[in-house]
Structures are given as structure tokens and as C-alpha cells.
Design an enzyme around this catalytic site. Sequence first.
Site, mmCIF file in Angstrom:
data_model
loop_
_atom_site.group_PDB
_atom_site.id
_atom_site.type_symbol
_atom_site.label_atom_id
_atom_site.label_comp_id
_atom_site.label_asym_id
_atom_site.label_seq_id
_atom_site.Cartn_x
_atom_site.Cartn_y
_atom_site.Cartn_z
ATOM 1 N N ASP D 30 -80.892 -31.266 -17.835
ATOM 2 C CA ASP D 30 -81.452 -31.737 -16.564
ATOM 3 C C ASP D 30 -81.469 -33.247 -16.644
ATOM 4 O O ASP D 30 -81.707 -33.809 -17.721
ATOM 5 C CB ASP D 30 -82.881 -31.190 -16.391
ATOM 6 C CG ASP D 30 -83.420 -31.441 -14.983
ATOM 7 O OD1 ASP D 30 -83.443 -30.484 -14.179
ATOM 8 O OD2 ASP D 30 -83.829 -32.576 -14.685
ATOM 9 N N LYS D 166 -78.090 -11.759 -1.786
ATOM 10 C CA LYS D 166 -79.292 -12.607 -1.813
ATOM 11 C C LYS D 166 -79.555 -13.218 -0.439
ATOM 12 O O LYS D 166 -80.714 -13.343 -0.005
ATOM 13 C CB LYS D 166 -79.133 -13.721 -2.851
ATOM 14 C CG LYS D 166 -80.312 -14.699 -2.945
ATOM 15 C CD LYS D 166 -81.612 -14.001 -3.295
ATOM 16 C CE LYS D 166 -82.740 -14.918 -3.693
ATOM 17 N NZ LYS D 166 -82.837 -16.224 -3.131
ATOM 18 N N ASN D 170 -82.930 -12.700 1.759
ATOM 19 C CA ASN D 170 -83.782 -13.760 2.306
ATOM 20 C C ASN D 170 -83.924 -13.649 3.825
ATOM 21 O O ASN D 170 -84.983 -13.949 4.374
ATOM 22 C CB ASN D 170 -83.232 -15.139 1.936
ATOM 23 C CG ASN D 170 -83.562 -15.519 0.509
ATOM 24 O OD1 ASN D 170 -83.631 -14.649 -0.358
ATOM 25 N ND2 ASN D 170 -83.772 -16.801 0.259
ATOM 26 N N GLU D 173 -86.476 -11.189 4.316
ATOM 27 C CA GLU D 173 -87.742 -11.857 3.958
ATOM 28 C C GLU D 173 -88.323 -12.615 5.160
ATOM 29 O O GLU D 173 -89.528 -12.565 5.402
ATOM 30 C CB GLU D 173 -87.425 -12.810 2.796
ATOM 31 C CG GLU D 173 -88.555 -13.609 2.228
ATOM 32 C CD GLU D 173 -88.004 -14.640 1.218
ATOM 33 O OE1 GLU D 173 -87.339 -14.213 0.240
ATOM 34 O OE2 GLU D 173 -88.208 -15.852 1.419
#
Lengths: 297, 297, 297, 297
Positions: D30, D166, D170, D173
Site C-alpha cells: 500500500d 457482485k 449490490n 442491496e
Amino acid sequence: MQLGLVGLGKMGFNMRERLRRGGHEVIGYDPRPEVTDVPTLAALAAALDAPRVVWVMVPSGPITRETITALAEELGEGDLVIDGGNSRYTEDAPHAELLGAKGIGFIDAGVSGGVWGLDEGYGLMVGGADADIARVMPIFDALRPPGPREDGFVHAGPVGAGHYAKMVHNGIEYGLMMAYAEGYELLAAEELITDTQAVIQAWTNGTVVRSWLQQLLAKALKEDPKFVEISGYTEDSGEGRWTVEEAIAHRVPMPVIAASLFARFASRQEDSPAMKAVSALRNQFGGHAVKRISESG
Amino acid sequence: MQLGLVGLGKMGFNMRERLRRGGHEVIGYDPRPEVTDVPTLAALAAALDAPRVVWVMVPSGPITRETITALAEELGEGDLVIDGGNSRYTEDAPHAELLGAKGIGFIDAGVSGGVWGLDEGYGLMVGGADADIARVMPIFDALRPPGPREDGFVHAGPVGAGHYAKMVHNGIEYGLMMAYAEGYELLAAEELITDTQAVIQAWTNGTVVRSWLQQLLAKALKEDPKFVEISGYTEDSGEGRWTVEEAIAHRVPMPVIAASLFARFASRQEDSPAMKAVSALRNQFGGHAVKRISESG
Amino acid sequence: MQLGLVGLGKMGFNMRERLRRGGHEVIGYDPRPEVTDVPTLAALAAALDAPRVVWVMVPSGPITRETITALAEELGEGDLVIDGGNSRYTEDAPHAELLGAKGIGFIDAGVSGGVWGLDEGYGLMVGGADADIARVMPIFDALRPPGPREDGFVHAGPVGAGHYAKMVHNGIEYGLMMAYAEGYELLAAEELITDTQAVIQAWTNGTVVRSWLQQLLAKALKEDPKFVEISGYTEDSGEGRWTVEEAIAHRVPMPVIAASLFARFASRQEDSPAMKAVSALRNQFGGHAVKRISESG
Amino acid sequence: MQLGLVGLGKMGFNMRERLRRGGHEVIGYDPRPEVTDVPTLAALAAALDAPRVVWVMVPSGPITRETITALAEELGEGDLVIDGGNSRYTEDAPHAELLGAKGIGFIDAGVSGGVWGLDEGYGLMVGGADADIARVMPIFDALRPPGPREDGFVHAGPVGAGHYAKMVHNGIEYGLMMAYAEGYELLAAEELITDTQAVIQAWTNGTVVRSWLQQLLAKALKEDPKFVEISGYTEDSGEGRWTVEEAIAHRVPMPVIAASLFARFASRQEDSPAMKAVSALRNQFGGHAVKRISESG
């Protein structure tokens, strides 16, 4: 012919004027001394020649109910009452019954046209008995726009049908306005479009979407091209709600008119409780930042 | 003035006729020998005096793209192409670039009015450079309805703006039609209303909901008062889908137009997979009976 | 404790069994001899020790009203009636008043859980007076799922609050099912997805959308992976309609639950009158072909 | 097994922790020195034993594209990249091709579970080749919740299918949250309901609407029973928009998820341009008062 007219507000005042222009004798009553022709409802009844016809043009709900109840006292056998306000059609049968017990006839009339009706005429949808309607036809003909009668007037059915047709008319109106409004918002959001007003103005002739509302939208945009002075806060006056309730009662899918109604409800909320719940949920599961009220300006 | 016109279908055929009535010289090309004026696109180019103007009026998508690509070959410096079909606005910049590389100008034109345009004129929304549009203005003036130019024509912005405005126009059209349609269905379901056609006819003058579509609905109901001969199966031609996609891209809430679009999708399904899932769920948790396909007639 | 139970259908039959498993004495009455414990409602009243508690579990509407009216005759001072059916909350106050005039208490109870309640327990939302509810708490505790009481039972407020909470519960249920159903339909339409059932099954643990309904959808798809045997025709039992009506009364925007309700209405139409109107309109202005009924198979 | 993990934000940080708890060796990269295990992407590649597996967990869009492009440089033949972010599925094929040109494999993985995934496990939906997925299965098994693999993991199809599943997850959702949110708003508006939180809490066991989101809503209301501290302003992260766009592309009616998306758009507007237009129209035809901005506080 002669007509008593109760209620000289935005609509009634103009209707009196249009009827007088049409050569009818109108005696108007309104509690406001500056507009009324007679001091009381009793004076109105006394001033009219029997059999009398009285048009009621007052706010729907309790005021209409009180006015009709009072008229049931003042009028008598052979007289006729027309409710031209935006009453819910379910009010009509009780009103007809109340008046009918005294031998007084009843017509419900949906009246469309707003402030433009004075000069352009009013669209009329009426419910009631054939004989009653035939009797008042000169009044209806003076109020409605010129042209073929069937293009601005309809005897929609028995008592209640006039207000029912007007209710559906207004429900459709909600949907039409929202369709234009959504299109307007998209045009205004798109950089390619250099002049939103001009686009909407150009739909006046030849296009599929041309309409009176489209012309009014072009006119409103000419006065205030970005609506900077107008809030989105929008009232509703009942007919939209009743239309959706009727759709539910009849099991009629009504997504467009319902969405238009809900957009009005939302326009009157400072913040949406539902969206607060959605925002709180996103924060709960995803750690997504919520906008805290305390952080707002 | 002189104009080449490619595509003589339902729209182009009538436009040629209206332009000729307006005193213009139109040379039309169409692959169908029975309607074309010249045998090939090359012959069309040869028949026109330079600098040439060619209006393309063919189905949007691949056929438009092929036609414009072919014209880029046939035409040259100083010529001008107008795409008057229902192309997605995102196609316009590539077409302008393709033609521009040869020194050929490009205008995108949204044309509304359907089969009525021949006699009533077409509503026009165009995008492009000022000079290009000025050059074709006699054609636009002949196509658009009589009356003030700004009521039936708009130069909406640079290349792409004409089709964008037409796309939004059609999105609004979806919403308007659905609003009337929902109101019609409710009126038809209510026993109080004795004549649905007469109610909708009576909205023609004076009412808030008066419009060209409202008159067409009254007309359609006159021809078939209960639509017994018409299926609810309804196609869509792209603009409604694109309008909702643009709304999403611009973060514009568009519940009414989206609902109208989804109703069309649903109208083309024999049965709804989503509602099968709902029905299956009710059966799972509540033991509610499901309608088995095998039980249907 | 001892309980009288009127109505031994899909719900009441299982509730009697669950209560007996919980050690309670249940005397059930149902007009069907094969399931009832006593021959008449009078016999039920006689078989119970005063002060009596009677749970009514019959279809909402007229049958509930008749049952409660009959119980007001059979029971007396100090007895208690619970309406556990899906009555509209507006029925509760009249029922409470009717019974209260005889000194009989009243509780309204929303019961969720369907056919699974027997083994898993029923979610309970009740309205009424504190003392009445305290008295029946052993019954509620036996019916509700194991675990903390507040996770499966709520005293939602005074008389009416239990059915109100249940109504909203069911309205939400409509929206949840439709959200899953739309997602299912999209997954099933997309070629990339090789096994729709497996995707929905995989949402059981760890995902944001995991729920009991999601598991039931996975289960239903396991039994019939393309719902070939299930029609989309979907009934509604009142609560969804009432929820939207309450939203209108409270000016609460409710686009999702309303859309779910309208989808059920649409699922029960052979063809959509509204879409016939849209199709007719397209034909009028654009000459677009309509699908003629007479052409259909 | 050994895994490189690029991106140690809210999701990646927790995933590293969960994988380490599961006995795997994770080397994280990162740009923020305080969380990274290695200083550069090159150092990450160097630290991994060939054949290497690198999981990318960075924001979708340009950052994902840049990361994968950089990895194509750092990795080589036989290595494997997993994109676990919320990329649009249309990005997957280009990424697979880019990597494939170097002999590097590609898997797209949709990951659900938010901040709860660390302890409860993540729901996983993956797309790609069987052999690639088999190779990473130990990682998937450590990330997913305990229990049967098929309840928290699915190989949804070829490259793209994981992100597609996915995306739909969503979209659903959005609809689920809005259904609960509408129900919450109605409960909170109704005086009969004495404790909205308690009602929603009581749906945890036994009811049809029980779910993880329902429990989170109860939890959020416990922390702030009237959401006084939470604004309704709600972001969206792409999947909802893409789901509706896919519905349009597949001609799938999607009223509920679309309405949920539009409600988010509206929540971010200070005032609605569309409702300004509606308000302006009402003023035009009816003389209805508009709320002037200049009159507001």
C-alpha cells in the site's frame, strides 16, 4: 339564464365574469364583502327565482359539506345544486341524498382550466341525472370553450362521475408534469444543450409532445430560465392521492402517477427519514461515512 | 434550394413530398426502385450541384453509419450531410469527424411529427455549426410547421445537441403516454364512468391535460372503444432507454420515464421471471398456492 | 396456561401444536370436524375456565368480524380476546369497543413466520393494554422463537399497533421479495452467469444481502431452477395495499413498496389496458405497427 | 499459501488480517508506509515466490486499471492476478487480455461483507478459469465464512461473472435497504407505534423479513433512535447504476432497484430542478402560490 354562485375565489370570481359575458344573470355570494353580490346565503336564495339553480365553488372538504348542508335549508323542492369544486367523488352520493330528501337535485361538476378559464373557457366533466343536466346546459355551454360541445364537456355518468373524471384528469396531470419536469432537468444538466428554454419552446408545433403544459413550461422558463426564484416545494390538493387510492382499490398498476405523487411528498421534506435509514445502514455494514447533521453548515 | 435525400421510408417519403410542396428540388435515393429518383448513391452525388447538401433519413445504428461512411466517399470539400434519423447523440461526433476529414460539414437533426408531419410540419431540433445551419435554413423552414420559427425549430447547440434534444423529447413522450394510459385504465375500470372515450374527448379544449397525444387517444378510442383489437405488446426504439441511461450518467432522478420504459419491457414478456420468483417465495414461506404452469389452459 | 383457539387452518393448526409442545392446554375450535376439539363456539366457551382467553386465527375481514361478534356473546366480564389474523388495524378499535362493552379485553397480534413457525417460532407484534398483554405473556413466549424476547416479540403500542406493525412488516416483505426477484431476473438473463441458483445460494453467509428470504429463494431455485412450473400470477392479501394507503395518508414517499404492489396487480392481468393505450397511441402518431389480437396465436 | 495483496484500505487491511489468522503468508503493499509490508510494487513482486498470486484490492476505475497495468510489468508467465475490488464487469475482459498477453492469469472476485468480514468472513463471487480458481481455493476458503463452501462462495462463470454477480448483489442491496427504509419512515410517522426501534428489533427472529440488514437497522436505531445525527445524503458507488444499465440492456423491468437508485440521486440534491419545474407549472396554470427562494429562511 339565472344562476346563484357560492364562492368567488380564484375560480368562482372568473366564472361569474365569464357567465356574465355570456349573457347570463349571476348572483354571487362570498363571505368577503368586496366581491359578494348579496350579504348572506339566505339573501342569495331569496334573490333567485324558483326553481333555483345554485353553483357551489368552494374548497373541497368541510367547507363544501357545510355549504351544501346550509343550502339544503335555504332551497326547496325543484331547486338544483351543482358542486363544481374538487370534492372527492365519494362525497357526492351523500350530498345528493341530503339534498334529494328536500326534493333538491344535485350535479357534480369537475372544472378544469385554472386562471386561463376566464378567457379560454373551462373543461367540464359532470355527473348527474339527464334532466338536471339538460336544465343547466346553457350555463355549461357558456363556461366551456367554444367549439364542438363534446371537446370541452362530458356528461360522464350518474352522480359522482363528474368528480371521478376530474380526479383522474388531475392524476394524469401529475404524471404529465413530472414527465416534462424530468426531461427539463436532464436537458438542463447536459452541456451540449445551450438553451433549455429554446428547446422546450421549439416543441410547440409539430412535435409529439406538444401540449398546453409544454407551452406553459416554455413560458415559465422564459420568465425565469433557471428557476432560481422558485422552490421545488410542491403542494398537492388531494386528487393525486385519491387517484392512486382508486388505482389500488381497482387493482390498476399506476407506477407513473404514483411516482409523481411521491415526488411531491418528498419535495416537502427537509430531509428524508428513509434516506437517513439508508445512510445509517451503509455506515453500519460498510463503515461508509455518513454526513453528520452536526457537520452541515 | 436543392437537396439530396437518402432514405424514402415512412418519414423520408413524406418529407420529400413536403419539401417539393414548399418549392424545393429534392432528389431522393432509396434502394427500393419503386420510390427512388436515382439508381445509386453515386448517381445521387452526381445529380446534385456542388456544394451539395444531403439529408440522411435511414434507421439509426449500422445503416446510418454505413450510409454516412459511403457519403464520405461520394461527397467532398464544402458539401454538407444532415443526419435526420433517430441516431444516439454519441454517434454524431464520430460522424462529424469522419466527414470533416474530407471537408464535409455535418448537422444532426431530431425530427418529430410522425405520419402527421407531411401536412402539419415536423418539429425540428438541430445541432451543428452556425454557418452550416444557416445554409440549410430554407429546408428547415419548409419542413417545420408554419408559425414563428422558434415554436417548431431550435438550434440546440453544437453537433450532438439536436439528437440529444430529440432523445429527451422521446423520453418525455414515453412518460406522457404512460400517464394518459394509466388514467385511461382507471377510468375504464370504474363503473360510474359510462363512456371513457367521451371523457377523454372532452379534455380537448379548456383542460390542463389537453394535448396532441390526448386528442390521438380520443381518436384511437373512437376507432376501437375498448382496444379489443390491440395488444399491449409495445416496442421501444432506443430513445427511452438512452434517456434513462443519460439520467443515470447525470445523476438525475427519473422515476416516471423509467417506469414507462419498464412497462414496455414488461409488455413484451409472456410471463415475468421476477414475478415467478415472488410467487415461488410466497409458496416457500407461506404455503401460498402458486399457479402451476401445468394447470393453465 | 389454558387457551381457546378459534381457527385451525394453516396457521392456527400449527400454533395449537406449538403451544401444546410448550406445555400449554389448548382447546381449539374450527367448523371442520376433523380438526376441532369442540363442536361449537359455545362449547369452547363452556370448556374454558374463567377468566378465559380466546385467540382468534381466522381470515381477516367479515369472518373475523363475525367471530368476534359471536365471542362477545359467549364470553363475559374479565375474559380476553386476541385477534391474531391479518386484520386491517382500523378494525381493531371497533372490535375492542364491542368487546369492552361486555368487560372483555382485546389484544391485536400480528403473527409472522408462515409454515415455518411451528418449528422455528412466530415473530409477534402486539397492541393493547399492559395488563392484558402481561396476562398472555406465557402464550406469547411459547409461540415466539427462542432467544431474547425482544428479538421476536414487541408490544408495539395500544390497540391497533400490533396489526399496524404487521402491516408495515408485510409491506417491507413485498419490497424485499421484488428486489431479490429483479436481481434474479437479471442474473438469469445474463450469459456470463452459468448457474443462477449457485450465485443466490452463495449469498447465504457473509454477504450484505443474506436473509431468510434469500435462503428461501435459493431453496426454491434448487427445486425448480428456471421456475418452469411456476406462473408469475401473484395474489396479494391486503397488507401491501394498506401499507401504500397509509403512506399516502402520512405523505410518506413509498416508491419501492408501491412498485412491488403494482407488479403484483400487473401479474394478474392477461393484457395491460394501459399498454394497449400506449400501443394505440404509437400507432396513431407514428404509424408504428401494433400487434393485433387477431394475429396472435 | 503465499499471497501478495495490493491495497490495504478498509477492506484489504482486514482481509490481510483474516488470511493471516487462517495461516496464510500475506505480503501487503500500500502506498501508505504505516500499513505496507514492502516499499513498492516491484518489491512485492520480488518478495513473492513464483508462480506468484497477487490480489488487487483498490478502488475501482482508473486506480485498478493502473495497478493491473503495473502488475503486468512486474509479474510474468504462470503468475495470477485477482481483482477483488468493485470493478465494473466490462473491465474484466480487457484486464484478462492485458495480463494474458504476458501469460498471467486473471480472476475477478466480488467480495461482500464490509467491516464485518474480518470476523464473520466474506461472501465471494468469482469468475475465471477452473484451474486458476482451484489454485487459489485455499485463499478463498480462508476468506469466506465457515460452513458449507457453496453458502459463501460461488464460481459464477468465466472472467467477468464474479463482478457481474457482485454488481447484481449490490443492486439488490439498494432495493432491500430502501424497502426497510420506507417501512421505517412509515412506522416512525404513525402515532400508534410507541417505539419504532423495538418493532424493527422484534423482527430478528421468526419473521419473514428477518435479515442481516434488518438487524443492522435495529442496531443503528438503538444508537440514534430518530437518526437526528444522520443526514439523508447518500452516495452510491457505481454498482446500483450499472445494475440498472444492465437491466436496460437486457430489457429487464427493474422498478424497485431503479427507484432506490433515484432516491439516492435525489438525496444529494439541495433542491430538485424537476420539482421546481412542477411548481412553476402549477403556478402558471392555477395561480397556485410557489414557495419563492427569496422567502425562505
